[in-house]
Design an enzyme around this catalytic site. Sequence first.
Site, PDB file in Angstrom:
ATOM      1  N   LYS A  54       0.841  -1.206   0.000  1.00  0.00           N
ATOM      2  CA  LYS A  54       0.000   0.000   0.000  1.00  0.00           C
ATOM      3  C   LYS A  54       0.869   1.246   0.000  1.00  0.00           C
ATOM      4  O   LYS A  54       0.648   2.165  -0.792  1.00  0.00           O
ATOM      5  CB  LYS A  54      -0.930   0.016   1.221  1.00  0.00           C
ATOM      6  CG  LYS A  54      -2.128  -0.903   1.078  1.00  0.00           C
ATOM      7  CD  LYS A  54      -2.934  -0.981   2.364  1.00  0.00           C
ATOM      8  CE  LYS A  54      -3.965  -2.099   2.267  1.00  0.00           C
ATOM      9  NZ  LYS A  54      -4.612  -2.433   3.523  1.00  0.00           N
ATOM     10  N   GLN A  98      -4.708  -1.182   9.444  1.00  0.00           N
ATOM     11  CA  GLN A  98      -4.685  -2.528   8.861  1.00  0.00           C
ATOM     12  C   GLN A  98      -5.340  -3.529   9.804  1.00  0.00           C
ATOM     13  O   GLN A  98      -5.047  -3.566  11.003  1.00  0.00           O
ATOM     14  CB  GLN A  98      -3.224  -2.928   8.561  1.00  0.00           C
ATOM     15  CG  GLN A  98      -3.066  -4.254   7.851  1.00  0.00           C
ATOM     16  CD  GLN A  98      -3.649  -4.248   6.431  1.00  0.00           C
ATOM     17  OE1 GLN A  98      -3.675  -3.231   5.763  1.00  0.00           O
ATOM     18  NE2 GLN A  98      -4.104  -5.393   5.987  1.00  0.00           N
ATOM     19  N   ASP A 121     -10.933   3.511   3.993  1.00  0.00           N
ATOM     20  CA  ASP A 121     -11.366   2.106   3.896  1.00  0.00           C
ATOM     21  C   ASP A 121     -12.884   2.016   3.729  1.00  0.00           C
ATOM     22  O   ASP A 121     -13.393   0.952   3.350  1.00  0.00           O
ATOM     23  CB  ASP A 121     -10.996   1.353   5.189  1.00  0.00           C
ATOM     24  CG  ASP A 121      -9.775   0.465   5.015  1.00  0.00           C
ATOM     25  OD1 ASP A 121      -9.559  -0.042   3.904  1.00  0.00           O
ATOM     26  OD2 ASP A 121      -9.050   0.282   6.011  1.00  0.00           O
TER      27      ASP A 121
HETATM   28  N1  GUN Z   1      -7.124  -6.378   5.924  1.00  0.00           N
HETATM   29  C1  GUN Z   1      -7.474  -7.104   4.837  1.00  0.00           C
HETATM   30  N2  GUN Z   1      -8.069  -6.310   3.923  1.00  0.00           N
HETATM   31  C2  GUN Z   1      -8.087  -5.065   4.431  1.00  0.00           C
HETATM   32  C3  GUN Z   1      -8.553  -3.815   3.943  1.00  0.00           C
HETATM   33  O1  GUN Z   1      -9.096  -3.674   2.845  1.00  0.00           O
HETATM   34  N3  GUN Z   1      -8.384  -2.761   4.784  1.00  0.00           N
HETATM   35  C4  GUN Z   1      -7.815  -2.881   6.002  1.00  0.00           C
HETATM   36  N4  GUN Z   1      -7.708  -1.790   6.755  1.00  0.00           N
HETATM   37  N5  GUN Z   1      -7.362  -4.021   6.483  1.00  0.00           N
HETATM   38  C5  GUN Z   1      -7.508  -5.107   5.695  1.00  0.00           C
END
Ligand code: GUN
Length: 294
Positions: A54, A98, A121
Amino acid sequence: MSARIIDGKTISADLRGKVADAVHRLRRDRGIVPGIAVVLVGNNPASEVYVRNKSKAVAEAGMHAFDRKLPATASEAELIDLIGKLNADKEINGILVQLPLPKQIGAQKIIAAIDPDKDVDGFHPLNAGRLASGLPALVPCTPMGCILLAKTVRETLAGLEAVVIGRSNIVGKPVAQLLLAENATVTIAHSKTNDLPAVCRRADLLVAAIGRPEMVRGDWIKPGATVIDVGINRIPGEGGKSRIVGDVAYPEAAKIAGAITPVPGGVGPMTIACLLLNTLRATCAQNGLPAPKV
Ligand code: GUN
């Protein structure tokens, strides 16, 4: 007949390029550089990889990435304190914590602590409610990616019979809301659904988000259907190595479907591209600018 492969790598690269162009114009014309804080608690190896990817993509799009790490022993109060600081920081337009979080921290409480306008998100209850009410919202990234991929196959999703397998807050429910907003006829199926194969066979558009490797078989698919596979499952492969498969038995399904996303290389790459788009949108909204044309 063999299904058309929906190439998420190419489609996401195109979207990332468009976001990067818009970020360039924002910097050139307004002196604004979108910034996103990516928060990682603990050292879950999969999460470390996601966060690294990311942050790399954010930098490649010309945005600022602010990585924040807390130890696995961090308390809920410590994380809420950090989020409060990020909420107040003018340099930061987007906040992503996350998931999963360590056991001692309640994910719902943390998500609710994020400023909804910075919730890139799209997990905050206010954004979920806005989406369900048809109001402008920051929308979860994977569901948005699913819709964008489906629209590369079908000019319109209106009137289609859509079946979503899975009812999570992160994928199943928001993807169903987005499909409803596109005027599809939506069924949310799940582990307790009676005769799941028969329900799936109704679908012109099937979205599989169950987290069970290759559960959706070829004979569950309506001939010519569009199949979007959200699953990312690691299973034992040949020679002691592991391999990644989706929630759909791809070789069987590809013989029946009209179009299908591969795993890897389908929905996965779209998630990060949509995160970049959300960060750009959040930045524009916070600066009183119109939504970017991407
Ligand atoms: N863990 C797995 N997928 C995601 C996501 O799309 N966002 C976040 N914050 N954590 C994740």
